[in-house]
Design an enzyme around this catalytic site. Structure first.
Site: not given
Length: 492
Positions: A274, A134, A60
């Site tokens: 990813y 999160n 982030g």
């Protein structure tokens, strides 16, 4: 669909059209979720959080925050920007106390504003309460509407505030029971950190969708979204927080408990593909090693005779190395990432928009010129980025460009805290593999099979889908999905 046309130079360009909306996205990659870091029992808790957040910055880049407790009151700072822009030595010294929680945020619903930056801090009837998370709560819109009808007033658009209201409305006086009651009412993917002036609480969703780990630094406890954050502060990994587990730390030590029984394990497969840093271990499986195995498996499923293998930096490098090792084709740095561009804003002309990708990526002409290139990438979302990278390689003189994707076709949106377009905007849900190949101007295209992905990650046992959430590939969501048009991100 991806609308591709030839330019006067003979290359292809494209925009993604959906019901009259044009999406010009230079890097139409999936956006990171958020990252959390927590410290209990260390004199320099705020400084540890600063370094921990640095290690989690890839999760982030919109805002960062730290809240500390000195045992009698909170000290906190939040702001928009990168970690290094939000904090300096003076501000960290002002964040006093041995208990701290911290957060880096990317907003998936588009509301990038300070009010949503975390940790969120509240006045609770039993004292101060700070929360960082999160993930995403899929039933938060429904709960929010119910609470608003009952008189609750929300100051943010965050799912996290929904949990705070549930805690405040609990009939339990002690915070631990109130947190348990609140978490029993929510569904979704999450890693929560809570602090009061005398307690530190960590909790993970019953499916274990979001990664969440516990570590130690001397006598202090650490919690983080990824193990790489422990390495950054000199800490040691102890174990993962278990799905459905609730850990409480106070002056009497750590108390292990649960707020829910663990359900079918469904770790987000995109963490391995990813999101997570290659040096992190997710559920005790190293991400770099898993990605190399994905590349090897991809080579076995879709070998192509070529001269050079290259990966799209950074998340595809490991898979590209695995592909090269399996095939014997040399691996080269055919694409270089410029790390100092910052955010690329949409420019007013198509020519300048096309230039945007070259600001962030460059092809190494001496590596790819006259060569048959295998380009490894981790995913294709809308397709615009793949088209532009293929064009970069062709402009640099590549004779052939063969695209290999180290994940299955991304066909379904995520409702668990990853910023994904609607199904209509996902190119793999609209076009066949051959149609995608033509749209991105590749000589060939192949995606890793779902079973190949599961085998590559390498979790032992016979768990459903290898213990992973694969909903973005197969539409099999581990939790009920309700009112999906209103689902945002818990980090918002």
């Amino acid at each position: 669909m991806l609308h591709a046309v030839k330019t006067p130079s003979g290359l292809w360009t494209g925009s993604y059209y959906n019901e009259g909306i044009t999406h010009e996205n230079h890097f139409d990659k999936l956006r990171e979720e958020c990252g959390v870091f927590g410290v209990y029992g260390h004199d320099e808790a705020s400084h540890l959080c600063y370094y921990g957040l640095h290690a989690l910055q890839h999760r982030g880049q919109e805002s960062a925050g730290i809240c500390t407790s000195d045992g009698s009151k909170f000290h906190y700072q939040r702001n928009m920007g990168l970690v290094k822009e939000v904090f300096n030595n003076d501000s960290l010294n002002a964040l006093k106390g041995g208990t701290a929680i911290a957060h880096v945020r990317y907003s998936t619903s588009g509301e990038s504003k300070l009010a949503n930056a975390q940790p969120l801090v509240f006045k609770y009837r039993e004292g101060d309460l700070a929360i960082a998370t999160n993930g995403n709560l899929v039933n938060a819109p429904e709960i929010r509407r119910r609470l608003e009808r009952q008189g609750s007033i929300f100051q943010t658009s965050s799912d996290t505030e929904v949990v705070a209201h549930l805690i405040a409305r609990s009939q339990h006086d002690d915070i631990v029971s109130a947190v348990k009651e609140a978490l029993e009412q929510v569904n979704g993917a999450y890693a929560f950190l809570f602090i009061t002036n005398d307690k530190f609480i960590a909790a993970r969703d019953p499916h274990g969708l979001r990664p969440f780990v516990m570590g130690r630094l001397g006598d202090s406890y650490l919690f983080a979204s990824e193990t790489c954050a422990f390495d950054a502060v000199g800490g040691t990994y102890v174990r993962d927080v278990e799905p459905g587990e609730l850990l409480v730390l106070d002056r009497d030590g750590m108390h292990e408990g649960r707020f829910a029984e663990a359900k079918r394990k469904a770790i987000c497969s995109m963490e391995y593909i990813y999101f997570s840093r290659p040096d992190s271990d997710v559920d005790e499986i190293n991400v770099h090693a898993a990605r190399k195995r994905m590349g090897r498996q991809l080579a076995m499923e879709a070998f192509v005779d070529a001269d050079v293998v290259t990966g799209v930096p950074d998340s595809s490098i490991s898979a590209a190395i695995g592909y090269a090792e399996q095939t014997g084709i040399p691996y080269e740095l055919g694409l270089i990432k410029n790390r100092y561009t910052g955010r690329t804003f949409i420019q007013p002309s198509q020519e300048l928009r096309e230039q945007g990708v070259k600001m962030k990526l460059s092809a190494v002409r001496k590596v790819v010129e006259g060569q048959r290139v295998v380009m490894i990438d981790d995913s294709i979302v809308r397709g615009t980025t793949s088209l532009r990278i293929v064009n970069l390689l062709r402009e640099a003189g590549a004779k052939e460009v063969h695209v290999r994707i180290s994940s299955p076709p991304f066909q379904n949106p995520c409702f668990y805290g990853i910023d994904t377009p609607s199904r209509k905007e996902l190119i793999a849900s609209q076009l066949s593999v051959e149609e995608i190949r033509k749209a991105i101007n590749a000589d060939s295209l192949h995606f890793l099979s779902k079973q190949g992905l599961i085998d590559s990650i390498g979790r032992p046992g016979n768990e459903f889908n290898g213990g992973h959430c694969t909903a973005c590939f197969d539409n099999e969501y581990p939790t009920p999905i309700e009112d999906v048009t209103k689902i945002g991100c818990g980090c918002d």
